[in-house]
Design an enzyme around this catalytic site. Structure first.
Site, mmCIF file in Angstrom:
data_model
loop_
_atom_site.group_PDB
_atom_site.id
_atom_site.type_symbol
_atom_site.label_atom_id
_atom_site.label_comp_id
_atom_site.label_asym_id
_atom_site.label_seq_id
_atom_site.Cartn_x
_atom_site.Cartn_y
_atom_site.Cartn_z
ATOM 1 N N CYS A 1 0.836 -1.211 0.000
ATOM 2 C CA CYS A 1 0.000 0.000 0.000
ATOM 3 C C CYS A 1 0.866 1.254 0.000
ATOM 4 O O CYS A 1 0.535 2.248 -0.656
ATOM 5 C CB CYS A 1 -0.924 0.015 1.215
ATOM 6 S SG CYS A 1 -2.023 -1.386 1.262
ATOM 7 N N ARG B 1 -7.759 -4.360 -3.348
ATOM 8 C CA ARG B 1 -7.284 -3.169 -4.084
ATOM 9 C C ARG B 1 -8.240 -2.880 -5.240
ATOM 10 O O ARG B 1 -8.091 -3.438 -6.324
ATOM 11 C CB ARG B 1 -5.861 -3.406 -4.612
ATOM 12 C CG ARG B 1 -4.872 -3.722 -3.533
ATOM 13 C CD ARG B 1 -3.462 -3.935 -4.034
ATOM 14 N NE ARG B 1 -2.687 -4.570 -2.978
ATOM 15 C CZ ARG B 1 -2.203 -3.957 -1.908
ATOM 16 N NH1 ARG B 1 -2.410 -2.655 -1.769
ATOM 17 N NH2 ARG B 1 -1.541 -4.613 -0.988
#
Lengths: 73, 216
Positions: free
Chosen positions: B53, B130
């Site tokens: 991330c 995601r």
């Protein structure tokens, strides 16, 4: 609160919006152009200022309230 | 798992209005309607202070100026608190010098995540996968991408999709495989035999009547 700090004072972006309102600008688009802030931030910020009684909303336009005017003196 | 599956319900689809939301973010309380008139990329990440991330947020920040040129705003989301987001954003700036310029939704209640189908229980019952939602200025979902927890997103592809969508909207054309700005575009297929015959005379580069390309 993005425009008003916990102590009740406007943040930098809040002050920019209040000054733009004082200068007579009224729509979020006009204020975004004048302040350089993203339009989504201005829409959200004006809503917050109105909820706090620092700005007044009429349709899609905003104006400075008496309380808002006192804050940026 | 069953409870999460029940909560997921409707998954948004391409061509549908983006689900409305009002959410706490690192830039204050934002509503979907605040972005009306701009393109918006709403994307989720599994958790703050995690390695993949962090690389993605740096990469999104790198393409932010290019997105701004195209009238696109970015909005991140995870189920972490706003304090966690602020701490992470500050940490990324301290450690890498990269200042994250876009807001991040703190979706502790999972309200937005569930409305957008961002939680895939087969991957994680608690974290968002995601996701990338590309939403147009009329707030219609135009593209949805899902990546697993272990695979960071490709920013070139996200920019390419934005370019392709904006080219399609502006010129009423489609874009072929691996299209890049400047490449030839695909002329929409004809609906009648007459149109098929006419298009062969219009100077397009045609492989056959159903596959014609032109330069913009």
């Amino acid at each position: 609160m993005a425009c008003i700090s916990p102590d009740g004072k406007p943040t930098e972006s809040g002050s920019k919006m209040l000054r733009a309102l004082q200068a007579g600008l009224g729509s979020p688009e006009e204020i975004a152009k004048d302040t350089g802030l993203p339009l989504f931030r201005v829409r959200s910020g004006l809503r917050e200022l109105a909820e706090a009684g620092l700005a007044k909303q009429r349709d899609d336009r905003y104006g400075l309230s008496e309380e808002g005017a006192k804050l940026i003196k | 798992m069953e409870e999460v599956k029940e909560q997921i319900g409707h998954m948004p689809r391409i061509g549908e209005p983006a689900p409305a939301f009002e959410a706490v973010t690192t830039h204050g309380v934002l509503k979907l309607e605040d972005f009306k008139g701009s393109w918006l990329i709403l994307f989720s990440h599994p958790a703050d202070f995690t390695p993949v991330c962090t690389t993605e947020f740096i990469a999104f920040t790198e393409i932010h100026p290019e997105l701004q040129k195209r009238g696109v705003e970015l909005l991140g989301l995870s189920v972490d608190s706003v304090s966690s987001h602020i701490a992470w954003v500050r940490n990324v700036e301290e450690k890498t010098g990269v200042k994250i310029p876009f807001p991040i939704i703190a979706d502790l209640s999972k309200e937005v995540s569930l409305d957008y189908g961002m939680i895939h229980p087969g991957q994680s019952k608690t974290e968002t996968v995601r996701c990338v939602f590309i939403i147009d200025p009329n707030q219609i979902i135009r593209t949805i991408l899902y990546y697993p927890l272990t695979t960071g997103r490709n920013m070139d592809e996200i920019l390419r999709i934005v370019d392709a969508l904006q080219t399609t909207d502006k010129n009423a054309v489609a874009t072929p495989a691996n299209w890049r700005p400047g490449d030839m575009v695909v002329v929409p297929p004809p609906n009648t035999q007459e149109m098929a015959e006419e298009r062969l005379k219009q100077g397009y580069e045609c492989t056959d009547w159903y596959l014609c390309k032109k330069k913009l």
